[in-house]
Scaffold this active site. Structure first.
Site, PDB file in Angstrom:
ATOM      1  N   CYS A   1       0.806  -1.218   0.000  1.00 47.37           N
ATOM      2  CA  CYS A   1       0.000   0.000   0.000  1.00 47.37           C
ATOM      3  C   CYS A   1       0.849   1.282   0.000  1.00 47.37           C
ATOM      4  CB  CYS A   1      -0.943  -0.009   1.195  1.00 47.37           C
ATOM      5  SG  CYS A   1      -0.201  -0.604   2.718  1.00 47.37           S
TER       6      CYS A   1
ATOM      7  N   HIS B   1      -2.779   6.220   4.836  1.00 40.23           N
ATOM      8  CA  HIS B   1      -1.375   6.281   5.252  1.00 40.23           C
ATOM      9  C   HIS B   1      -0.796   7.651   4.870  1.00 40.23           C
ATOM     10  CE1 HIS B   1      -1.567   2.158   6.219  1.00 40.23           C
ATOM     11  NE2 HIS B   1      -0.898   1.616   5.222  1.00 40.23           N
TER      12      HIS B   1
HETATM   13  N1  LIG Z   1      -5.309  -3.374   4.353  1.00 42.47           N
HETATM   14  C1  LIG Z   1      -4.574  -2.682   3.482  1.00 42.47           C
HETATM   15  O1  LIG Z   1      -4.497  -1.451   3.518  1.00 42.47           O
HETATM   16  C2  LIG Z   1      -3.813  -3.421   2.405  1.00 42.47           C
HETATM   17  C3  LIG Z   1      -3.203  -2.684   1.402  1.00 42.47           C
HETATM   18  C4  LIG Z   1      -2.488  -3.343   0.400  1.00 42.47           C
HETATM   19  C5  LIG Z   1      -2.420  -4.713   0.419  1.00 42.47           C
HETATM   20  N2  LIG Z   1      -3.007  -5.411   1.425  1.00 42.47           N
HETATM   21  C6  LIG Z   1      -2.913  -6.863   1.397  1.00 42.47           C
HETATM   22  O2  LIG Z   1      -4.202  -7.368   1.028  1.00 42.47           O
HETATM   23  C7  LIG Z   1      -4.417  -8.618   1.681  1.00 42.47           C
HETATM   24  C8  LIG Z   1      -5.731  -8.543   2.482  1.00 42.47           C
HETATM   25  O3  LIG Z   1      -5.609  -7.547   3.466  1.00 42.47           O
HETATM   26  P1  LIG Z   1      -6.878  -7.028   4.311  1.00 42.47           P
HETATM   27  O4  LIG Z   1      -6.422  -5.790   4.961  1.00 42.47           O
HETATM   28  O5  LIG Z   1      -8.095  -7.006   3.481  1.00 42.47           O
HETATM   29  O6  LIG Z   1      -7.007  -8.169   5.425  1.00 42.47           O
HETATM   30  P2  LIG Z   1      -8.305  -8.590   6.279  1.00 42.47           P
HETATM   31  O7  LIG Z   1      -9.242  -7.459   6.434  1.00 42.47           O
HETATM   32  O8  LIG Z   1      -7.772  -9.235   7.503  1.00 42.47           O
HETATM   33  O9  LIG Z   1      -9.005  -9.699   5.355  1.00 42.47           O
HETATM   34  C9  LIG Z   1      -8.395 -10.946   5.128  1.00 42.47           C
HETATM   35  C10 LIG Z   1      -9.290 -11.750   4.208  1.00 42.47           C
HETATM   36  O10 LIG Z   1      -8.642 -13.016   3.981  1.00 42.47           O
HETATM   37  C11 LIG Z   1      -9.606 -14.046   4.208  1.00 42.47           C
HETATM   38  N3  LIG Z   1      -8.964 -15.294   4.592  1.00 42.47           N
HETATM   39  C12 LIG Z   1      -8.236 -15.552   5.703  1.00 42.47           C
HETATM   40  N4  LIG Z   1      -7.865 -16.852   5.717  1.00 42.47           N
HETATM   41  C13 LIG Z   1      -8.389 -17.411   4.598  1.00 42.47           C
HETATM   42  C14 LIG Z   1      -8.387 -18.731   4.053  1.00 42.47           C
HETATM   43  N5  LIG Z   1      -7.754 -19.741   4.667  1.00 42.47           N
HETATM   44  N6  LIG Z   1      -9.037 -18.948   2.888  1.00 42.47           N
HETATM   45  C15 LIG Z   1      -9.698 -17.950   2.268  1.00 42.47           C
HETATM   46  N7  LIG Z   1      -9.734 -16.668   2.725  1.00 42.47           N
HETATM   47  C16 LIG Z   1      -9.090 -16.424   3.881  1.00 42.47           C
HETATM   48  C17 LIG Z   1     -10.470 -13.504   5.317  1.00 42.47           C
HETATM   49  O11 LIG Z   1     -11.659 -14.261   5.378  1.00 42.47           O
HETATM   50  P3  LIG Z   1     -12.497 -14.385   6.767  1.00 42.47           P
HETATM   51  O12 LIG Z   1     -13.105 -13.049   7.010  1.00 42.47           O
HETATM   52  O13 LIG Z   1     -13.489 -15.460   6.442  1.00 42.47           O
HETATM   53  O14 LIG Z   1     -11.509 -14.791   7.816  1.00 42.47           O
HETATM   54  C18 LIG Z   1     -10.667 -12.068   4.813  1.00 42.47           C
HETATM   55  O15 LIG Z   1     -11.639 -12.051   3.795  1.00 42.47           O
HETATM   56  C19 LIG Z   1      -3.169  -8.880   2.541  1.00 42.47           C
HETATM   57  O16 LIG Z   1      -2.244  -9.656   1.808  1.00 42.47           O
HETATM   58  C20 LIG Z   1      -2.595  -7.488   2.745  1.00 42.47           C
HETATM   59  O17 LIG Z   1      -1.211  -7.498   2.980  1.00 42.47           O
HETATM   60  C21 LIG Z   1      -3.710  -4.798   2.411  1.00 42.47           C
END
Ligand SMILES: NC(=O)c1ccc[n+]([C@@H]2O[C@H](COP(=O)([O-])OP(=O)(O)OC[C@H]3O[C@@H](n4cnc5c(N)ncnc54)[C@H](OP(=O)(O)O)[C@@H]3O)[C@@H](O)[C@H]2O)c1
Length: 330
Positions: free
Chosen positions: A128, A241
């Site tokens: 990000c 951020h």
């Molecule tokens: N947040 C940011 O600002 C941001 C920015 C850039 C990139 N990212 C990247 O984007 C990705 C997601 O981030 P996020 O912030 O959205 O995280 P998050 O809110 O914690 O969401 C994680 C997602 O992954 C799912 N998940 C977890 N274990 C799983 C499994 N075994 N099989 C299938 N789905 C599963 C969760 O499902 P459940 O709800 O069912 O557990 C949820 O939908 C990460 O790699 C992060 O590094 C995030």
């Protein structure tokens, strides 16, 4: 619209990036014939809403991608590692928002305003804050050549996903009510505090997030010799951020403001105003301000930058990549 982009899967649809991506696909009228949403067993029985329709969230499995043309992965790196190969084998194009493939030399790391690549079945969307930084550095590098960058980041709770955001909200509430807070996500007090980014520590003293910023920025800019260092801090902000950039150029950066005004995806905020997270929330542009010459060193700029990391830093960038694919194939 080409049929190959009509069946779309969102993996991690219940998460912060996945749900933001779903909103964007609807808002931008992305061409979708059939949408499938996947997450973990925690989300079994839950639904997502897309264009007034309830879409069931399915538990992810390796055979989930039959007839899927485009899969967005919005999950942790371990899930991408385990399931992206299955999606590729079943013929889907994949845009991965996790860190797993980003530094793989065979996988393009794409910010569409800077580089595009239509030749790969799989592309990675960057970290990000690396995306936000790169949008500012790319036009300056083209204009003046960049030699060295010092990036100090002020990262919001939502950068750590839904559990991190809940920690900040619930701990703040508990502190204000003078109640105990019993469900921490981070090992530090987050309410009314700042702490260094809690990703893995390396032997050289940097943490993983700082290494991502350093290496991904070089890859996005295609500037392998760029000297860049970073310090990443979590601040008690829910979304967006911020980053302070000190940028040493090869030539005098005369009228950097004019360069940034013309840069795609960037909005310049002039004094006495300056960008703040509350103003950037929900906005697609990355905001920069306080553009000034560093009085301590020649050919050097100081710039303050703020961006919605769930939008340009993640979901919006992924959707823009997909939109470019569509345009390229129609
Ligand atoms: N947040 C940011 O600002 C941001 C920015 C850039 C990139 N990212 C990247 O984007 C990705 C997601 O981030 P996020 O912030 O959205 O995280 P998050 O809110 O914690 O969401 C994680 C997602 O992954 C799912 N998940 C977890 N274990 C799983 C499994 N075994 N099989 C299938 N789905 C599963 C969760 O499902 P459940 O709800 O069912 O557990 C949820 O939908 C990460 O790699 C992060 O590094 C995030």
């Amino acid at each position: 619209m080409k049929p190959f982009l009509s069946n779309v899967a969102i993996v991690g649809a219940s998460g912060l990036v996945g749900s933001t991506l779903l909103e964007l696909l609807e808002k931008r009228n992305f061409p979708i014939k059939h949408l499938r949403c996947f997450a973990s067993s925690n989300s079994q029985g839950k639904t997502c809403t897309f264009k007034n329709k309830m879409i069931p969230i399915e538990v992810l499995s390796t055979d989930a991608f039959a007839n899927i043309d485009l899969a967005f992965f919005c999950t942790e790196a371990t899930i991408s590692k385990a399931f992206v190969p299955a999606a590729l084998n079943q013929g889907a194009k994949v845009i991965d928002c996790s860190s797993y493939y980003r530094l793989d030399p065979n996988i393009p790391l794409i910010v569409p305003e800077i580089t595009l690549d239509f030749t790969h079945q799989l592309v990675a969307s960057p970290n990000c804050i690396a995306t936000i930084i790169s949008l500012i550095l790319a036009p300056l590098n083209r204009a003046f050549g960049i030699k060295r960058v010092i990036a100090t980041t002020y990262q919001a709770a939502s950068g750590g996903g839904r559990p991190a955001m809940s920690h900040l909200i619930e701990e703040t509430r508990a502190q204000l009510l003078n109640q105990p807070f019993t469900n921490p996500y981070y090992p530090f007090q987050y309410a009314f505090n700042v702490f260094l980014h809690n990703s893995t520590f390396y032997q050289d003293g940097y943490v993983e997030e700082e290494k991502k910023i350093i290496e991904e920025t070089k890859k996005i800019l295609r500037h392998p010799t760029l000297l860049i260092t970073a310090t990443s801090v979590r601040v008690p902000v829910l979304r967006c951020h911020s980053v302070s950039l000190n940028i040493e150029c090869n030539s005098p950066p005369i009228d950097a403001r004019a360069v940034l005004i013309c840069a795609p995806g960037v909005k310049v905020v002039d004094p006495p105003q300056f960008p703040m997270p509350i103003d950037a929330e929900g906005k697609e542009e990355v905001f920069c301000g306080r553009i000034r010459t560093d009085i301590s060193q020649k050919n050097t700029l100081e710039i303050w930058v703020v961006g919605d990391q769930l939008l340009k830093g993640a979901a919006l960038n992924a959707v823009q990549i997909a939109e470019c694919w569509i345009q390229n194939f129609t």
